[in-house]
Design a protein around this motif. Structure first.
Motif, PDB file in Angstrom:
ATOM      1  N   GLU A 141       0.807  -1.222   0.000  1.00  0.00           N
ATOM      2  CA  GLU A 141       0.000   0.000   0.000  1.00  0.00           C
ATOM      3  C   GLU A 141       0.839   1.271   0.000  1.00  0.00           C
ATOM      4  O   GLU A 141       0.299   2.364  -0.134  1.00  0.00           O
ATOM      5  CB  GLU A 141      -0.952  -0.006   1.199  1.00  0.00           C
ATOM      6  N   GLY A 142       2.156   1.156   0.128  1.00  0.00           N
ATOM      7  CA  GLY A 142       3.012   2.324   0.058  1.00  0.00           C
ATOM      8  C   GLY A 142       3.287   2.733  -1.377  1.00  0.00           C
ATOM      9  O   GLY A 142       2.891   2.044  -2.329  1.00  0.00           O
ATOM     10  N   LEU A 143       3.965   3.844  -1.554  1.00  0.00           N
ATOM     11  CA  LEU A 143       4.310   4.337  -2.883  1.00  0.00           C
ATOM     12  C   LEU A 143       5.640   3.727  -3.318  1.00  0.00           C
ATOM     13  O   LEU A 143       6.712   4.191  -2.917  1.00  0.00           O
ATOM     14  CB  LEU A 143       4.393   5.866  -2.880  1.00  0.00           C
ATOM     15  N   ASP A 144       5.565   2.651  -4.081  1.00  0.00           N
ATOM     16  CA  ASP A 144       6.749   1.960  -4.599  1.00  0.00           C
ATOM     17  C   ASP A 144       7.668   1.491  -3.466  1.00  0.00           C
ATOM     18  O   ASP A 144       8.896   1.566  -3.562  1.00  0.00           O
ATOM     19  CB  ASP A 144       7.529   2.858  -5.569  1.00  0.00           C
ATOM     20  N   THR A 145       7.059   0.997  -2.395  1.00  0.00           N
ATOM     21  CA  THR A 145       7.830   0.586  -1.223  1.00  0.00           C
ATOM     22  C   THR A 145       7.866  -0.933  -1.022  1.00  0.00           C
ATOM     23  O   THR A 145       8.485  -1.413  -0.077  1.00  0.00           O
ATOM     24  CB  THR A 145       7.246   1.225   0.055  1.00  0.00           C
ATOM     25  N   GLY A 146       7.227  -1.690  -1.896  1.00  0.00           N
ATOM     26  CA  GLY A 146       7.118  -3.130  -1.703  1.00  0.00           C
ATOM     27  C   GLY A 146       8.434  -3.865  -1.884  1.00  0.00           C
ATOM     28  O   GLY A 146       9.420  -3.313  -2.398  1.00  0.00           O
ATOM     29  N   PRO A 147       8.475  -5.132  -1.489  1.00  0.00           N
ATOM     30  CA  PRO A 147       9.708  -5.920  -1.598  1.00  0.00           C
ATOM     31  C   PRO A 147      10.086  -6.176  -3.061  1.00  0.00           C
ATOM     32  O   PRO A 147       9.232  -6.310  -3.935  1.00  0.00           O
ATOM     33  CB  PRO A 147       9.367  -7.220  -0.874  1.00  0.00           C
ATOM     34  N   PRO A 189      13.220  -7.135   1.020  1.00  0.00           N
ATOM     35  CA  PRO A 189      12.748  -5.801   1.428  1.00  0.00           C
ATOM     36  C   PRO A 189      13.646  -4.699   0.891  1.00  0.00           C
ATOM     37  O   PRO A 189      14.866  -4.865   0.786  1.00  0.00           O
ATOM     38  CB  PRO A 189      12.799  -5.856   2.957  1.00  0.00           C
ATOM     39  N   GLN A 190      13.047  -3.576   0.552  1.00  0.00           N
ATOM     40  CA  GLN A 190      13.832  -2.422   0.112  1.00  0.00           C
ATOM     41  C   GLN A 190      14.555  -1.794   1.295  1.00  0.00           C
ATOM     42  O   GLN A 190      13.971  -1.638   2.368  1.00  0.00           O
ATOM     43  CB  GLN A 190      12.920  -1.358  -0.504  1.00  0.00           C
ATOM     44  N   PRO A 191      15.815  -1.385   1.100  1.00  0.00           N
ATOM     45  CA  PRO A 191      16.473  -0.600   2.149  1.00  0.00           C
ATOM     46  C   PRO A 191      15.905   0.814   2.151  1.00  0.00           C
ATOM     47  O   PRO A 191      15.475   1.330   1.120  1.00  0.00           O
ATOM     48  CB  PRO A 191      17.937  -0.604   1.711  1.00  0.00           C
ATOM     49  N   GLU A 192      15.882   1.442   3.300  1.00  0.00           N
ATOM     50  CA  GLU A 192      15.447   2.837   3.366  1.00  0.00           C
ATOM     51  C   GLU A 192      16.570   3.788   2.968  1.00  0.00           C
ATOM     52  O   GLU A 192      16.327   4.883   2.475  1.00  0.00           O
ATOM     53  CB  GLU A 192      14.951   3.175   4.773  1.00  0.00           C
ATOM     54  N   GLU A 193      17.815   3.346   3.159  1.00  0.00           N
ATOM     55  CA  GLU A 193      18.947   4.182   2.775  1.00  0.00           C
ATOM     56  C   GLU A 193      18.950   4.373   1.262  1.00  0.00           C
ATOM     57  O   GLU A 193      18.828   3.416   0.500  1.00  0.00           O
ATOM     58  CB  GLU A 193      20.258   3.533   3.219  1.00  0.00           C
TER      59      GLU A 193
END
Length: 301
Positions: A141-147, A189-193
């Protein structure tokens, strides 16, 4: 697999064609509704809609899906293994994300988490990135934040333009989505960095601010064509700048320095090599100047 395909612009068409050619069952294609286009302003289907018609595939074009229970139920009733999403243009709500057995897979035109959002190709060119690429991700549900499932990079040369990068990534995305469906890689999972956001572009994003360095303006010209198009004010009208290149020079920003469209910037100068007046054909600078002299000292804004 039994799939839905959700996309709208030309970027998405190679992926739709590749999935169809590979023998996947496309139960439904979703695309943005037809919109007025051309001089006659006739209702015109978007490129994915037209490609689906050419392939004989069924198409739905809802104007919105986020709060439409009827659309959620129709999507769930398709009995999908997966949905492939590529620049669809509408946000999918949780009921639609969860409906396919394997979820919704997105073809995103950047190396996530860099350049999440609506304009990742233009953002990469504008920033002068050394590379970009395609990420196949499972949507949440995030903006291009999925794995992430797959990533592949594309080097960006010093003169990269949005159209050439667009076409290369479009073909890369078509190839990678076939791999993702065949290989079923484990999600990472995507890194936040390193996360960055590329918002939807507007007309003003094409305006050239002559107080900026010439290298930055050069990137803007290459990033913003063909849309919204780089432009500047000249002689009371808008002059589109279709191609340019940094060059030595100094002067008051926005001032034409010679008889060949060399314009002073905040640092260095920019040589305009292809321009277009409103309502006129695009022209290389020498041809333009033969009919429309722009003398040194002319101010552009």
């Amino acid at each position: 697999m039994r799939l839905a395909f959700m996309g709208s612009p030309g970027f998405s068409v190679p992926a739709l064609r590749a999935l169809h050619a590979a023998g996947h069952e496309i139960a439904m294609v979703y695309a943005q509704p037809p919109r007025p286009a051309g001089r006659g302003q006739r209702e015109t289907p978007c490129p994915v809609h037209q490609a689906a018609l050419d392939l004989g595939l069924p198409v739905r074009t809802p104007a919105r899906v986020r709060k439409s229970t009827a659309e959620h139920e129709a999507f769930a009733a398709l009995g999908l293994d997966a949905a492939v999403v590529a620049a669809y243009g509408l946000i999918l709500p949780r009921p639609m994300l969860d409906a396919p057995r394997l979820g919704c897979l997105n073809i995103h035109a950047s190396l996530l988490p860099r350049w999440r959002g609506a304009a990742p190709i233009q953002a990469a060119v504008l920033a002068g990135d050394a590379e970009t690429g395609i990420t196949i991700m499972r949507m949440d549900e995030g903006l291009d934040t999925g794995p992430m499932l797959l990533r592949e990079s594309l080097p960006l040369g010093p003169r990269a333009t949005t159209p050439e990068v667009h076409d290369a990534l479009s073909e890369m995305g078509a190839r990678l989505i076939l791999r993702a469906l065949e290989e079923a890689p484990s999600p990472v999972p995507q890194p936040e960095e390193g996360a960055a956001y590329a918002p939807k572009l507007g007309k003003e994003d094409g305006r050239l601010d002559w107080s900026e360095p010439s290298v930055a303006l050069d990137r803007r010209v290459r990033a913003m064509n063909p849309w919204p198009g780089a432009f500047t004010a000249w002689n009371g009208e808008t002059l589109r700048v279709l191609a340019a290149e940094p060059a030595p020079g100094a002067g008051r920003p926005g001032t034409v320095l010679d008889d060949a469209l060399l314009v002073a910037c905040g640092e260095g100068a920019l040589r305009l090599s292809r321009v277009q007046r409103a309502g006129k054909a695009a022209m290389d600078a020498p041809a333009f100047l033969r009919g429309t002299p722009v003398p040194p000292g002319t101010a552009l804004g």
